[in-house]
Structure formats: C-alpha cells, structure tokens
Design a protein around this motif. Structure first.
Motif, mmCIF file in Angstrom:
data_model
loop_
_atom_site.group_PDB
_atom_site.id
_atom_site.type_symbol
_atom_site.label_atom_id
_atom_site.label_comp_id
_atom_site.label_asym_id
_atom_site.label_seq_id
_atom_site.Cartn_x
_atom_site.Cartn_y
_atom_site.Cartn_z
ATOM 1 N N GLU A 11 -33.509 -16.556 13.844
ATOM 2 C CA GLU A 11 -33.149 -15.050 14.072
ATOM 3 C C GLU A 11 -32.054 -14.679 13.251
ATOM 4 O O GLU A 11 -31.839 -13.399 13.021
ATOM 5 C CB GLU A 11 -33.126 -14.686 15.521
ATOM 6 N N GLU A 12 -31.320 -15.465 12.517
ATOM 7 C CA GLU A 12 -29.986 -14.905 12.031
ATOM 8 C C GLU A 12 -30.483 -15.043 10.532
ATOM 9 O O GLU A 12 -29.607 -14.823 9.713
ATOM 10 C CB GLU A 12 -28.878 -15.968 12.077
ATOM 11 N N LEU A 13 -31.518 -15.314 10.245
ATOM 12 C CA LEU A 13 -32.000 -15.345 8.761
ATOM 13 C C LEU A 13 -32.818 -14.240 8.262
ATOM 14 O O LEU A 13 -33.470 -13.528 8.931
ATOM 15 C CB LEU A 13 -33.035 -16.639 8.563
ATOM 16 N N SER A 14 -32.716 -13.982 6.698
ATOM 17 C CA SER A 14 -33.777 -12.970 6.462
ATOM 18 C C SER A 14 -35.035 -13.279 6.458
ATOM 19 O O SER A 14 -35.503 -14.619 6.772
ATOM 20 C CB SER A 14 -33.016 -12.481 5.011
ATOM 21 N N GLU A 15 -36.231 -12.411 6.336
ATOM 22 C CA GLU A 15 -37.298 -12.700 6.175
ATOM 23 C C GLU A 15 -37.744 -13.722 5.135
ATOM 24 O O GLU A 15 -38.457 -14.526 5.428
ATOM 25 C CB GLU A 15 -38.115 -11.507 5.885
ATOM 26 N N ARG A 16 -37.326 -13.592 3.946
ATOM 27 C CA ARG A 16 -37.333 -14.609 2.831
ATOM 28 C C ARG A 16 -36.883 -15.981 3.409
ATOM 29 O O ARG A 16 -37.476 -16.994 3.069
ATOM 30 C CB ARG A 16 -36.548 -13.922 1.576
ATOM 31 N N GLU A 17 -35.673 -15.990 4.085
ATOM 32 C CA GLU A 17 -35.058 -17.413 4.515
ATOM 33 C C GLU A 17 -36.133 -17.907 5.553
ATOM 34 O O GLU A 17 -36.225 -19.020 5.555
ATOM 35 C CB GLU A 17 -33.632 -16.957 5.162
ATOM 36 N N ARG A 18 -36.647 -17.065 6.263
ATOM 37 C CA ARG A 18 -37.546 -17.615 7.538
ATOM 38 C C ARG A 18 -38.848 -18.210 6.881
ATOM 39 O O ARG A 18 -39.190 -19.121 7.049
ATOM 40 C CB ARG A 18 -38.002 -16.365 8.398
ATOM 41 N N GLN A 19 -39.300 -17.539 5.608
ATOM 42 C CA GLN A 19 -40.403 -18.356 5.056
ATOM 43 C C GLN A 19 -40.018 -19.663 4.324
ATOM 44 O O GLN A 19 -40.664 -20.537 4.355
ATOM 45 C CB GLN A 19 -40.814 -17.414 3.975
ATOM 46 N N VAL A 20 -38.889 -19.481 3.638
ATOM 47 C CA VAL A 20 -38.369 -20.830 2.988
ATOM 48 C C VAL A 20 -38.268 -21.949 4.091
ATOM 49 O O VAL A 20 -38.521 -22.973 4.064
ATOM 50 C CB VAL A 20 -37.109 -20.502 2.237
#
Length: 223
Positions: free
Chosen positions: A156-165
C-alpha cells in the motif's frame, strides 16, 4: 574473474565434504570454511568474510534458521547471502527461513549443477524463487493457519507502477523480463526494484516475494 567465497554449514561431515568437492570443482567459487553447527556458521561468516553461506536447517547448538537470522541482523555481514538447504520433510520451515533473511532454498537431493547455479544466482543478489513448485510451496504455507501476519510496510506504500513491478518480482521475473513485460528499460526496472526494496525495508528480492504473497498482491495459482 571474481571468485564467490562460500561457507558450508551442515552437521554431517560427509555431506559437507561432498558439497566442498562440488564447489571447489567450479572455477568461479571456493570454500573458505566449513561449519558443523549454526553457531560456528555465524562465527565463521564473521571471521572468513564469506560471500554466501550454504546453510542446513537442522543443526545442533543453533539451528540454521536462527543462524540465518543472526547473520541477516548483523550490519557487518550485510553483504553475506544465505542459501538454505532443506529436505522434503522440513518444508514447513522454508517460509520461516526466508523471513529470517535467507535469499533462497534448495532441497538436498538437487542436482550438482543446479546447486552451483543456485550459489551463483544468490551471490549475484537474485532470489532463488522462480515460478512453479517453489512459488506454490511458499504460497501454501503463507495461507496456512500458522502463517504470520504481514509486517508493517506493505504494497500500500507503493505507487501503482511499483506494485506492478513487485508482482512481477514475486512471479520470478528478473529485471530484463520485468522491463520487457512493462515496456521499460532494464535500468528503469532495476531502479524500481531498488526503490521498492528501500520503501519496504527488504534485504533482497526474496523478502519482496514474501511481502507480495503475504499481502495478497500475488494470489497463488494466478498466472
């Protein structure tokens, strides 16, 4: 050529000798020490400055999981990786070993070439958690009643792109494969992975995989 300094930790002398012969047969690695107990493994990791410890789980004095935890918690040993060895009857300890700071695991009856490849993979900073049986095994234990709740600092602390990665890391993709999947450059993918590790306080990619499974970002069986 850089030589990988390997510490072997197993309470069975015959097993250590066999592994030592195998490691020494490779031109890019050497055995710098052998430990018969978990406590010896921790002490030798400090004194011999090994790059990687091949750690058996079941050992006297201090088991491999606790020895791994002590190595991972020691700032002076920040660069030391741990590759855990287990048998099929100790599968329930795999998640605990990864939470303790191990970068991957193998079963003891793995083929010699696979063990050498595993040492190279973990020493290079990659986790030994590829898609398939390993991921399903981890996921099964994370869903079990005894599984520990995820720690603070989740996706939840990550951006959408970071979640994808992160999701792709959890599925066993390397930086080049992540870049291809998301239309990024390999350098950008690597930067994302490094940033995610920083945000989540993860020691390596293996712990990123744990976060992804524990948080539900990656669901077992979904490709």
């Amino acid at each position: 050529m850089s030589v990988i300094r390997v510490l072997l930790a197993d309470d069975q002398t015959l097993v250590r000798s066999a592994f030592a012969m195998l490691v020494e047969s490779a031109g890019d690695m050497e055995v710098v020490a052998e430990a018969g107990t978990g406590r010896e493994a921790v002490e030798l990791a400090r004194s011999e400055r090994a790059d990687l410890v091949v750690m058996d789980i079941r050992m006297p004095d201090l088991d491999g999981i606790e020895a791994t935890r002590l190595i991972a918690a020691d700032e002076d040993l920040a660069g030391v990786k741990v590759l855990v060895l287990t048998t099929y009857d100790t599968d329930e300890h795999i998640v605990e070993a990864l939470r303790a700071g191990a970068s991957g695991f193998l079963v003891k009856d793995t083929k010699p070439a696979e063990l050498l490849d595993a040492i190279r993979t973990v020493a290079a900073g990659e986790s030994l958690l590829s898609p398939g049986p390993t991921s399903r095994l981890i996921a099964r234990f994370l869903r079990a009643p005894h599984a520990v709740a995820p720690a603070a600092g989740g996706p939840e602390e990550l951006s959408e792109r970071e979640r994808q990665v992160l999701a792709l890391v959890a599925r066993g993709l390397n930086n080049t494969e992540i870049a291809e999947a998301l239309g990024l450059s390999p350098l950008t993918a690597k930067t994302h992975v490094s940033r995610i590790m920083g945000k989540l306080g993860a020691r390596d990619r293996a712990q990123l995989v744990m976060v992804a499974y524990e948080s539900g970002l990656v669901v077992p069986g979904e490709g």
